[in-house]
Motif scaffolding. Structure first.
Motif, mmCIF file in Angstrom:
data_model
loop_
_atom_site.group_PDB
_atom_site.id
_atom_site.type_symbol
_atom_site.label_atom_id
_atom_site.label_comp_id
_atom_site.label_asym_id
_atom_site.label_seq_id
_atom_site.Cartn_x
_atom_site.Cartn_y
_atom_site.Cartn_z
ATOM 1 N N ILE A 276 5.511 0.708 11.726
ATOM 2 C CA ILE A 276 6.397 -0.426 11.445
ATOM 3 C C ILE A 276 6.331 -0.806 9.970
ATOM 4 O O ILE A 276 7.350 -0.943 9.291
ATOM 5 C CB ILE A 276 6.017 -1.630 12.333
ATOM 6 N N ILE A 277 5.106 -0.958 9.449
ATOM 7 C CA ILE A 277 4.939 -1.390 8.057
ATOM 8 C C ILE A 277 5.498 -0.346 7.103
ATOM 9 O O ILE A 277 6.226 -0.679 6.152
ATOM 10 C CB ILE A 277 3.452 -1.659 7.766
ATOM 11 N N ARG A 278 5.183 0.928 7.334
ATOM 12 C CA ARG A 278 5.609 1.987 6.421
ATOM 13 C C ARG A 278 7.141 2.110 6.378
ATOM 14 O O ARG A 278 7.739 2.225 5.294
ATOM 15 C CB ARG A 278 4.984 3.321 6.841
ATOM 16 N N ASN A 279 7.784 2.061 7.523
ATOM 17 C CA ASN A 279 9.241 2.216 7.545
ATOM 18 C C ASN A 279 9.947 1.030 6.912
ATOM 19 O O ASN A 279 10.960 1.199 6.220
ATOM 20 C CB ASN A 279 9.722 2.411 8.983
ATOM 21 N N LEU A 280 9.427 -0.186 7.131
ATOM 22 C CA LEU A 280 10.044 -1.358 6.516
ATOM 23 C C LEU A 280 9.901 -1.321 4.995
ATOM 24 O O LEU A 280 10.843 -1.641 4.257
ATOM 25 C CB LEU A 280 9.434 -2.642 7.082
ATOM 26 N N LEU A 281 8.712 -0.927 4.510
ATOM 27 C CA LEU A 281 8.510 -0.845 3.067
ATOM 28 C C LEU A 281 9.381 0.241 2.438
ATOM 29 O O LEU A 281 10.010 0.035 1.402
ATOM 30 C CB LEU A 281 7.036 -0.575 2.768
ATOM 31 N N GLN A 282 9.413 1.408 3.059
ATOM 32 C CA GLN A 282 10.236 2.489 2.515
ATOM 33 C C GLN A 282 11.707 2.109 2.518
ATOM 34 O O GLN A 282 12.447 2.414 1.574
ATOM 35 C CB GLN A 282 10.021 3.772 3.331
ATOM 36 N N ASN A 283 12.151 1.452 3.588
ATOM 37 C CA ASN A 283 13.547 1.034 3.670
ATOM 38 C C ASN A 283 13.877 0.036 2.561
ATOM 39 O O ASN A 283 14.927 0.122 1.910
ATOM 40 C CB ASN A 283 13.815 0.414 5.039
ATOM 41 N N ALA A 284 12.966 -0.944 2.337
ATOM 42 C CA ALA A 284 13.206 -1.961 1.311
ATOM 43 C C ALA A 284 13.189 -1.344 -0.089
ATOM 44 O O ALA A 284 14.063 -1.615 -0.916
ATOM 45 C CB ALA A 284 12.168 -3.069 1.425
ATOM 46 N N LEU A 285 12.205 -0.473 -0.375
ATOM 47 C CA LEU A 285 12.109 0.142 -1.699
ATOM 48 C C LEU A 285 13.282 1.072 -1.982
ATOM 49 O O LEU A 285 13.703 1.226 -3.127
ATOM 50 C CB LEU A 285 10.790 0.920 -1.804
ATOM 51 N N GLY A 286 13.802 1.683 -0.921
ATOM 52 C CA GLY A 286 14.906 2.609 -1.106
ATOM 53 C C GLY A 286 16.249 1.940 -1.322
ATOM 54 O O GLY A 286 17.208 2.605 -1.705
ATOM 55 N N HIS A 287 16.345 0.628 -1.068
ATOM 56 C CA HIS A 287 17.625 -0.075 -1.184
ATOM 57 C C HIS A 287 17.649 -1.069 -2.341
ATOM 58 O O HIS A 287 18.546 -1.912 -2.416
ATOM 59 C CB HIS A 287 17.954 -0.806 0.126
ATOM 60 N N THR A 288 16.654 -1.029 -3.210
ATOM 61 C CA THR A 288 16.670 -1.911 -4.372
ATOM 62 C C THR A 288 15.825 -1.285 -5.473
ATOM 63 O O THR A 288 14.888 -0.502 -5.208
ATOM 64 C CB THR A 288 16.108 -3.309 -4.027
ATOM 65 N N GLU A 289 16.154 -1.601 -6.706
ATOM 66 C CA GLU A 289 15.362 -1.144 -7.842
ATOM 67 C C GLU A 289 14.395 -2.222 -8.296
ATOM 68 O O GLU A 289 13.581 -1.995 -9.202
ATOM 69 C CB GLU A 289 16.290 -0.751 -8.998
ATOM 70 N N ALA A 290 14.495 -3.410 -7.693
ATOM 71 C CA ALA A 290 13.597 -4.510 -8.042
ATOM 72 C C ALA A 290 12.335 -4.434 -7.194
ATOM 73 O O ALA A 290 12.151 -3.522 -6.380
ATOM 74 C CB ALA A 290 14.308 -5.844 -7.831
ATOM 75 N N ASN A 291 11.459 -5.398 -7.379
ATOM 76 C CA ASN A 291 10.224 -5.442 -6.603
ATOM 77 C C ASN A 291 10.513 -5.800 -5.150
ATOM 78 O O ASN A 291 11.512 -6.453 -4.826
ATOM 79 C CB ASN A 291 9.250 -6.465 -7.192
ATOM 80 N N VAL A 292 9.613 -5.387 -4.283
ATOM 81 C CA VAL A 292 9.664 -5.729 -2.864
ATOM 82 C C VAL A 292 8.419 -6.543 -2.544
ATOM 83 O O VAL A 292 7.304 -6.149 -2.901
ATOM 84 C CB VAL A 292 9.729 -4.470 -1.982
ATOM 85 N N HIS A 293 8.610 -7.678 -1.897
ATOM 86 C CA HIS A 293 7.491 -8.567 -1.558
ATOM 87 C C HIS A 293 7.158 -8.422 -0.080
ATOM 88 O O HIS A 293 8.045 -8.475 0.779
ATOM 89 C CB HIS A 293 7.853 -10.025 -1.871
ATOM 90 N N ILE A 294 5.889 -8.257 0.204
ATOM 91 C CA ILE A 294 5.423 -8.208 1.586
ATOM 92 C C ILE A 294 4.313 -9.242 1.731
ATOM 93 O O ILE A 294 3.413 -9.324 0.892
ATOM 94 C CB ILE A 294 4.937 -6.785 1.981
ATOM 95 N N ALA A 295 4.421 -10.047 2.765
ATOM 96 C CA ALA A 295 3.469 -11.141 2.944
ATOM 97 C C ALA A 295 2.991 -11.178 4.386
ATOM 98 O O ALA A 295 3.768 -10.923 5.326
ATOM 99 C CB ALA A 295 4.113 -12.478 2.573
ATOM 100 N N VAL A 296 1.701 -11.492 4.556
ATOM 101 C CA VAL A 296 1.097 -11.636 5.881
ATOM 102 C C VAL A 296 0.552 -13.043 5.990
ATOM 103 O O VAL A 296 -0.247 -13.477 5.143
ATOM 104 C CB VAL A 296 -0.030 -10.610 6.104
ATOM 105 N N ALA A 297 0.979 -13.762 7.029
ATOM 106 C CA ALA A 297 0.477 -15.106 7.296
ATOM 107 C C ALA A 297 0.299 -15.252 8.794
ATOM 108 O O ALA A 297 1.286 -15.226 9.537
ATOM 109 C CB ALA A 297 1.427 -16.170 6.756
ATOM 110 N N ASP A 298 -0.966 -15.390 9.204
ATOM 111 C CA ASP A 298 -1.289 -15.468 10.635
ATOM 112 C C ASP A 298 -0.682 -14.269 11.376
ATOM 113 O O ASP A 298 -1.079 -13.144 11.144
ATOM 114 C CB ASP A 298 -0.794 -16.790 11.217
#
Length: 426
Positions: free
Chosen positions: A331-353
């Motif tokens: 889940i984490i890997r696919n979401l990160l790859q999807n986000a990085l592949g659709h923007t040239e800017a930074n991608v923020h990932i946050a974990v809370a509880d």
């Protein structure tokens, strides 16, 4: 769309037909009776007028009274004041009912040629009117009774007509999906329901054939995908056993082995999902914070453009879940790859509880993709051709873990995905 009951609609229709039939019948009877009465009265009064016209001998005001008739002859030059009040201002040719002092009479005014004047013939119909009122009350009571009977008839008729349909519906609902599904019987009394049963049975046969083909394909794919992965891992073992690798080559082999094992875990999980197998039951403790860090490090090696563009926010050093580690990483890997592949800017990932939040700053998702992700909670509504492969894997993995997955925001300023995790340990 608002749903309606077929039983209620059918009973309402039957009752409506009965009600309209009763109403039309009552109106027809009333019109017919009134027409007959008017015709008979008109003929009687015309004959009475002819008779009393023959009795006029002199051009003087004359009156005749019988048990039911009041007749007045008013000569042409005589004033109307000689007539009773209820006959005043009645022109020649007048023919209608008049009411006065609780009495109802029907009046005809005829012109007399010789001697010239007007003949007023009135008949007392009070008793007949009272009787007609009683008849109308009886007819209304009869109509109300028929409507009440019609209500029960409509309920009974709709239940009787829909009974075989309900039986067929229950038989369809009782059919459990699977590789071999029980066919519907053809013991219905009506030919149309047997035809529906035949069509449903043909549909089940076609579904079983499709499931069998998919099962065979997944079995073949399982073998074809596992074999090259086993060969790669075996070749890596041989290279390490030769002990001829430099330190840099050993690091490269280690990366290849790690990626191959990850691919093998993902392949096993995807094949398990494709086969529709129940959860594997191999839950284990996994530190989400640590897993995200490892995935960020691995993703850097996939594409140089991904390097240094992931911003990780976490309030705690450890977020431990008791879940399936392979699915969580997927889940984490696919979401990160999807986000990085659709923007040239930074991608923020946050974990809370128990919440995982991934935000990119791309151009946003298409409307159909958003609707498809939102519809994932409703069985049978997902359209596979309207989701990217990465998001589809995330949806399937979240369903497997019984996690929530949704799009919090998606517009021209970017997209925010939320994953609602479960089984938090600490």
């Amino acid at each position: 769309m608002k749903q309606h009951s077929l039983s209620r609609r059918l009973s309402t229709t039957i009752f409506g037909v009965i009600a309209v039939t009763v109403a039309v019948s009552m109106v027809a009877v009333e019109v017919f009776v009134n027409d007959v009465e008017d015709t008979i009265r008109g003929l009687e009064l015309k004959l009475d007028a002819e008779y009393f016209t023959q009795q006029i001998s002199e051009p003087t005001f004359q009156t005749w009274k019988t048990g039911r008739l009041d007749v007045y002859f008013l000569p042409e030059d005589s004033p109307e004041s000689m007539l009773p009040k209820h006959l005043l201002n009645r022109p020649v040719g007048y023919s209608n009912e008049i009411e006065f002092d609780g009495v109802t009479k029907i009046l005809n005014v005829e012109k007399v040629a010789q001697p010239p004047g007007r003949l007023y013939v009135s008949e007392d119909i009070t008793i007949m009117e009272n009787r007609e009122t009683l008849i109308q009350i009886v007819l209304l009571s009869l109509a109300a009774g028929l409507m009440l009977v019609g209500l029960f008839v409509s309920k009974f008729a709709s239940a009787h007509l829909l009974k075989p349909l309900k039986t067929l519906t229950n038989d369809v609902l009782a059919t459990e999906p699977g590789a071999s599904m029980e066919r519907l019987s053809r013991n219905y009394r009506h030919q149309e329901f047997n035809q529906i049963a035949d069509a449903f049975n043909r549909f089940l046969s076609a579904m079983e054939a499709v499931l069998e083909r998919e099962k065979s394909f997944v079995k073949l794919a399982s073998h074809e995908l596992r074999t090259p992965l086993a060969v790669i891992l075996g070749a890596l073992d041989v290279l390490e056993q030769r002990q001829t690798l430099s330190e840099a080559d050993q690091k490269t082999v280690k990366r290849i082995r790690k990626a191959t094992r990850t691919m093998r875990e993902d392949t096993e999980m995807l094949l398990s999902i494709a086969r529709g197998q129940p959860e594997r039951g191999d839950s284990d403790r996994i530190d989400v914070v640590s897993a995200i860090g490892e995935i960020i490090s691995d993703i850097k090696d996939l594409d140089p453009a991904f390097c240094g563009r992931t911003v990780f926010h976490h309030d705690r050093d450890h977020v431990i879940l008791n879940s399936d580690p392979a699915l969580v990483r997927m889940i984490i890997r696919n979401l990160l790859q999807n986000a990085l592949g659709h923007t040239e800017a930074n991608v923020h990932i946050a974990v809370a509880d128990q919440t995982l939040r991934i935000q990119d700053f791309g151009k946003g998702l298409g409307k159909s993709v958003i609707e498809n992700i939102s519809a994932a909670s409703r069985p049978g509504t997902r359209k596979l051709d309207q989701s990217s492969f990465g998001l589809l894997i995330v949806q399937l993995a979240c369903e497997r873990l019984n996690w929530g997955f949704q799009v919090e925001k998606s517009d021209a300023e970017g997209t925010v995905f939320l994953v609602l995790m479960k089984d938090l340990v600490s």
